[in-house]
Write an enzyme that holds these catalytic residues in place. Structure first.
Site, PDB file in Angstrom:
ATOM      1  N   ASP A  78      46.193  38.024  67.854  1.00 24.03           N
ATOM      2  CA  ASP A  78      47.233  39.188  68.243  1.00 24.03           C
ATOM      3  C   ASP A  78      47.828  39.211  66.373  1.00 24.03           C
ATOM      4  O   ASP A  78      47.383  38.542  65.454  1.00 24.03           O
ATOM      5  CB  ASP A  78      47.998  38.804  69.006  1.00 24.03           C
ATOM      6  CG  ASP A  78      48.635  37.490  68.150  1.00 24.03           C
ATOM      7  OD1 ASP A  78      50.064  37.301  67.078  1.00 24.03           O
ATOM      8  OD2 ASP A  78      49.088  36.559  69.941  1.00 24.03           O
TER       9      ASP A  78
ATOM     10  N   ARG B 167      45.563  33.633  53.531  1.00 20.82           N
ATOM     11  CA  ARG B 167      44.528  33.811  53.130  1.00 20.82           C
ATOM     12  C   ARG B 167      44.756  35.022  52.269  1.00 20.82           C
ATOM     13  O   ARG B 167      43.756  34.864  51.153  1.00 20.82           O
ATOM     14  CB  ARG B 167      43.476  33.519  54.031  1.00 20.82           C
ATOM     15  CG  ARG B 167      43.798  32.582  55.312  1.00 20.82           C
ATOM     16  CD  ARG B 167      43.154  30.998  54.306  1.00 20.82           C
ATOM     17  NE  ARG B 167      42.984  30.226  55.607  1.00 20.82           N
ATOM     18  CZ  ARG B 167      42.626  28.868  54.835  1.00 20.82           C
ATOM     19  NH1 ARG B 167      42.388  28.545  54.133  1.00 20.82           N
ATOM     20  NH2 ARG B 167      43.058  28.295  55.689  1.00 20.82           N
TER      21      ARG B 167
ATOM     22  N   ILE C 221      38.087  28.547  61.004  1.00 22.17           N
ATOM     23  CA  ILE C 221      37.960  28.695  62.316  1.00 22.17           C
ATOM     24  C   ILE C 221      39.276  27.469  62.386  1.00 22.17           C
ATOM     25  O   ILE C 221      39.985  27.611  63.427  1.00 22.17           O
ATOM     26  CB  ILE C 221      36.876  27.633  62.720  1.00 22.17           C
ATOM     27  CG1 ILE C 221      37.296  28.071  63.971  1.00 22.17           C
ATOM     28  CG2 ILE C 221      36.787  26.417  61.650  1.00 22.17           C
ATOM     29  CD1 ILE C 221      36.683  28.996  65.208  1.00 22.17           C
TER      30      ILE C 221
ATOM     31  N   THR D 125      56.941  38.031  69.097  1.00 21.16           N
ATOM     32  CA  THR D 125      56.906  38.295  70.306  1.00 21.16           C
ATOM     33  C   THR D 125      56.351  39.591  70.059  1.00 21.16           C
ATOM     34  O   THR D 125      55.351  39.857  70.676  1.00 21.16           O
ATOM     35  CB  THR D 125      57.879  37.599  70.861  1.00 21.16           C
ATOM     36  OG1 THR D 125      59.169  38.064  71.644  1.00 21.16           O
ATOM     37  CG2 THR D 125      57.746  35.803  71.298  1.00 21.16           C
TER      38      THR D 125
ATOM     39  N   HIS E 116      42.825  28.631  61.657  1.00 19.98           N
ATOM     40  CA  HIS E 116      43.521  29.320  62.185  1.00 19.98           C
ATOM     41  C   HIS E 116      43.108  29.225  63.859  1.00 19.98           C
ATOM     42  O   HIS E 116      42.488  30.200  64.571  1.00 19.98           O
ATOM     43  CB  HIS E 116      43.169  30.951  62.325  1.00 19.98           C
ATOM     44  CG  HIS E 116      43.756  30.557  60.371  1.00 19.98           C
ATOM     45  ND1 HIS E 116      45.350  30.969  59.410  1.00 19.98           N
ATOM     46  CD2 HIS E 116      43.219  29.699  59.265  1.00 19.98           C
ATOM     47  CE1 HIS E 116      45.372  30.360  58.585  1.00 19.98           C
ATOM     48  NE2 HIS E 116      44.037  29.810  58.273  1.00 19.98           N
ATOM     49  N   ARG E 117      44.180  28.230  65.108  1.00 17.61           N
ATOM     50  CA  ARG E 117      43.845  28.344  66.153  1.00 17.61           C
ATOM     51  C   ARG E 117      44.311  29.234  67.605  1.00 17.61           C
ATOM     52  O   ARG E 117      43.389  28.950  67.875  1.00 17.61           O
ATOM     53  CB  ARG E 117      43.647  26.302  66.363  1.00 17.61           C
ATOM     54  CG  ARG E 117      43.681  25.447  65.679  1.00 17.61           C
ATOM     55  CD  ARG E 117      44.639  24.429  65.647  1.00 17.61           C
ATOM     56  NE  ARG E 117      45.430  24.657  64.555  1.00 17.61           N
ATOM     57  CZ  ARG E 117      46.493  24.375  64.852  1.00 17.61           C
ATOM     58  NH1 ARG E 117      46.654  23.011  65.026  1.00 17.61           N
ATOM     59  NH2 ARG E 117      48.089  24.050  64.123  1.00 17.61           N
TER      60      ARG E 117
ATOM     61  N   HIS F 115      50.836  39.091  65.108  1.00 17.85           N
ATOM     62  CA  HIS F 115      51.610  38.123  64.729  1.00 17.85           C
ATOM     63  C   HIS F 115      50.920  36.792  63.769  1.00 17.85           C
ATOM     64  O   HIS F 115      51.246  36.683  62.450  1.00 17.85           O
ATOM     65  CB  HIS F 115      52.788  37.270  65.867  1.00 17.85           C
ATOM     66  CG  HIS F 115      53.181  36.082  65.287  1.00 17.85           C
ATOM     67  ND1 HIS F 115      53.977  36.240  64.265  1.00 17.85           N
ATOM     68  CD2 HIS F 115      52.527  34.779  65.980  1.00 17.85           C
ATOM     69  CE1 HIS F 115      54.481  34.799  63.621  1.00 17.85           C
ATOM     70  NE2 HIS F 115      53.963  33.947  65.117  1.00 17.85           N
TER      71      HIS F 115
HETATM   72  C1  LIG Z   1      45.628  26.896  50.624  1.00 28.03           C
HETATM   73  C2  LIG Z   1      45.083  25.899  52.244  1.00 28.03           C
HETATM   74  C3  LIG Z   1      45.130  24.934  51.571  1.00 28.03           C
HETATM   75  C4  LIG Z   1      44.386  23.893  52.324  1.00 28.03           C
HETATM   76  N1  LIG Z   1      44.176  22.586  52.401  1.00 28.03           N
HETATM   77  C5  LIG Z   1      43.273  21.657  53.725  1.00 28.03           C
HETATM   78  C6  LIG Z   1      42.896  21.015  53.345  1.00 28.03           C
HETATM   79  O1  LIG Z   1      42.826  20.254  52.008  1.00 28.03           O
HETATM   80  N2  LIG Z   1      42.105  20.261  54.211  1.00 28.03           N
HETATM   81  C7  LIG Z   1      42.642  20.426  55.383  1.00 28.03           C
HETATM   82  O2  LIG Z   1      42.184  19.543  56.919  1.00 28.03           O
HETATM   83  N3  LIG Z   1      43.212  21.490  55.793  1.00 28.03           N
HETATM   84  C8  LIG Z   1      43.793  22.764  54.722  1.00 28.03           C
HETATM   85  N4  LIG Z   1      43.946  24.034  55.130  1.00 28.03           N
HETATM   86  C9  LIG Z   1      44.403  24.023  56.770  1.00 28.03           C
HETATM   87  C10 LIG Z   1      45.886  23.992  56.412  1.00 28.03           C
HETATM   88  O3  LIG Z   1      46.476  22.928  56.999  1.00 28.03           O
HETATM   89  C11 LIG Z   1      46.100  24.621  58.092  1.00 28.03           C
HETATM   90  O4  LIG Z   1      45.312  23.782  58.842  1.00 28.03           O
HETATM   91  C12 LIG Z   1      45.910  26.470  58.569  1.00 28.03           C
HETATM   92  O5  LIG Z   1      46.085  27.384  57.807  1.00 28.03           O
HETATM   93  C13 LIG Z   1      45.760  26.429  59.520  1.00 28.03           C
HETATM   94  O6  LIG Z   1      46.933  27.006  60.291  1.00 28.03           O
HETATM   95  P1  LIG Z   1      47.858  26.851  61.028  1.00 28.03           P
HETATM   96  O7  LIG Z   1      47.452  25.688  61.619  1.00 28.03           O
HETATM   97  O8  LIG Z   1      49.346  27.516  60.730  1.00 28.03           O
HETATM   98  O9  LIG Z   1      47.008  27.940  62.160  1.00 28.03           O
HETATM   99  P2  LIG Z   1      46.949  28.517  63.554  1.00 28.03           P
HETATM  100  O10 LIG Z   1      46.487  27.298  63.932  1.00 28.03           O
HETATM  101  O11 LIG Z   1      46.580  29.816  63.703  1.00 28.03           O
HETATM  102  O12 LIG Z   1      48.438  27.736  64.044  1.00 28.03           O
HETATM  103  C14 LIG Z   1      49.421  29.234  64.172  1.00 28.03           C
HETATM  104  C15 LIG Z   1      51.018  28.033  64.577  1.00 28.03           C
HETATM  105  O13 LIG Z   1      51.015  28.049  65.687  1.00 28.03           O
HETATM  106  C16 LIG Z   1      51.258  26.561  65.762  1.00 28.03           C
HETATM  107  N5  LIG Z   1      49.830  25.707  66.505  1.00 28.03           N
HETATM  108  C17 LIG Z   1      48.625  26.393  66.965  1.00 28.03           C
HETATM  109  N6  LIG Z   1      47.918  25.230  67.380  1.00 28.03           N
HETATM  110  C18 LIG Z   1      49.070  23.863  67.356  1.00 28.03           C
HETATM  111  C19 LIG Z   1      48.768  22.557  67.739  1.00 28.03           C
HETATM  112  N7  LIG Z   1      48.087  22.642  68.203  1.00 28.03           N
HETATM  113  N8  LIG Z   1      50.017  22.128  67.501  1.00 28.03           N
HETATM  114  C20 LIG Z   1      51.613  22.514  67.265  1.00 28.03           C
HETATM  115  N9  LIG Z   1      51.436  23.873  66.676  1.00 28.03           N
HETATM  116  C21 LIG Z   1      49.987  24.909  66.929  1.00 28.03           C
HETATM  117  C22 LIG Z   1      52.017  26.219  64.606  1.00 28.03           C
HETATM  118  O14 LIG Z   1      53.378  26.245  64.638  1.00 28.03           O
HETATM  119  C23 LIG Z   1      50.912  26.702  63.215  1.00 28.03           C
HETATM  120  O15 LIG Z   1      51.689  27.223  62.452  1.00 28.03           O
HETATM  121  C24 LIG Z   1      44.487  24.301  54.076  1.00 28.03           C
HETATM  122  C25 LIG Z   1      44.970  25.855  54.078  1.00 28.03           C
HETATM  123  C26 LIG Z   1      45.320  26.806  53.196  1.00 28.03           C
HETATM  124  C27 LIG Z   1      45.636  27.385  53.522  1.00 28.03           C
END
Ligand SMILES: Cc1cc2nc3c(=O)[nH]c(=O)nc-3n(C[C@H](O)[C@H](O)[C@H](O)COP(=O)(O)OP(=O)(O)OC[C@H]3O[C@@H](n4cnc5c(N)ncnc54)[C@H](O)[C@@H]3O)c2cc1C
Length: 299
Positions: A210, A221, A109, A87, A111-112, A212
């Site tokens: 932010d 990435r 996108i 945090t 990365h939510r 983090h």
């Molecule tokens: C090399 C690579 C290959 C990939 N291949 C694919 C693919 O083939 N198909 C595909 O669909 N995606 C793919 N992705 C996307 C991947 O699955 C993630 O969606 C993306 O990297 C975003 O990561 P994140 O959800 O951790 O990030 P963010 O959305 O920024 O979230 C950060 C963290 O917040 C928490 N969080 C955020 N929103 C929620 C929620 N609604 N519920 C619970 N926890 C949440 C989680 O802990 C998450 O790790 C790929 C990604 C990479 C890096």
């Protein structure tokens, strides 16, 4: 970047404001500059909040700046990073203007945990700008990784692919222009005409996140497993973040980018190896794939 857009950036860079807020000299130098990425893309910092000291300030819940000696602060930041005390890093924010191909934007996108506002192709007319890979980046399907690329295409095939990419992009844009034209016809709505444009067309957005969550984005990435076209943006951002929060970036580079996570089985194998045992995949308890990755870390 048109001369008018560059002039707007230059005018903004020429202005300075007095503030009581802490500023990061390294980041001040980057502010507003558009750094080219790919053939028509860029990243530029629009605004930011916080610095290394702000992370310590939040961690100590201080009344003032909350900083101690630089070495002390750096030690605290490394401790926070090492123990996933995340945090305090959320107290720093960055707002970027990014221009990127649509197929890269689709990955970005996902990365939510960021705030996004994208250029409206319902309201505005998209520019005739398409990502065409440099010849050395025009690679064949990887034979070892389904989600990757191998050697660069060569000869006639490379030329044929480049020609198709250019021709298809141009033809699609010609039709887009013809459809929205109101010259002697009603003109199709922009929100509909855009649907025939290919995924290598450029879009733009403001993206605020932010520190983090930015580190999380960069870890995924800037990694070798990420597609090259998003990795080059992440690498440019790494350079900027390094100048913004040098201590935090140093800890991130050490523990996350350059670090590795071991499973309980992995730790057990390392201990057995250190004790002189010859551990093999068969005696490790790991699958072949997992063992390969493990040996990539410790081998
Ligand atoms: C090399 C690579 C290959 C990939 N291949 C694919 C693919 O083939 N198909 C595909 O669909 N995606 C793919 N992705 C996307 C991947 O699955 C993630 O969606 C993306 O990297 C975003 O990561 P994140 O959800 O951790 O990030 P963010 O959305 O920024 O979230 C950060 C963290 O917040 C928490 N969080 C955020 N929103 C929620 C929620 N609604 N519920 C619970 N926890 C949440 C989680 O802990 C998450 O790790 C790929 C990604 C990479 C890096």
């Amino acid at each position: 970047m048109t001369p008018e857009q560059q002039a707007q950036i230059d005018a903004q860079r020429a202005e300075t404001h007095q503030t009581r807020r802490a500023t990061a000299p390294g980041m001040e130098a980057h502010l507003y500059t558009a750094y080219p990425v790919l053939d028509h893309g860029f990243v530029r910092v629009i605004d930011y909040m916080g610095d290394d000291a702000a992370i310590c300030q939040a961690a100590r819940v201080s009344y003032g700046r909350g900083t101690k000696a630089v070495s002390n602060d750096e030690g605290l930041i490394r401790y926070l990073m090492r123990h996933w005390h995340s945090t305090p890093f959320e107290m720093c924010e960055i707002k970027l203007h990014v221009k990127l191909p649509v197929f890269v934007a689709r990955q970005w996108i996902r990365h939510r945990t960021a705030n996004v506002n994208e250029y409206s192709a319902r309201y505005s007319i998209l520019d005739r700008e398409f990502y065409i890979p440099a010849p050395e980046d025009l690679a064949a399907q990887s034979v070892v990784n389904n989600q990757g690329r191998g050697e660069a295409l060569s000869g006639d095939e490379a030329q044929r692919v480049l020609d198709w990419l250019r021709d298809d992009s141009d033809r699609a844009y010609d039709h887009y222009e013809a459809m929205i034209s109101q010259d002697g016809q009603q003109g199709l709505a922009r929100e509909l005409a855009r649907m025939n444009l290919p995924a290598n067309i450029y879009t733009q957005w403001y993206w605020k996140v932010d520190l983090h969550n930015l580190f999380h984005f960069l870890r995924l990435r800037a990694d070798a497993h990420a597609q090259m076209e998003i990795r080059v943006y992440a690498k440019k951002l790494c350079e900027i973040v390094k100048d913004w929060v040098p201590a935090a970036y140093g800890a991130f580079e050490d523990y996350r980018l350059g670090g590795a996570t071991l499973s309980a089985r992995g730790v057990d194998c390392v201990r057995r190896m250190a004790a002189g045992e010859e551990v093999t995949q068969e005696t490790s308890g790991m699958s072949k794939g997992e063992w390969r990755e493990f040996m990539g870390v410790v081998g």
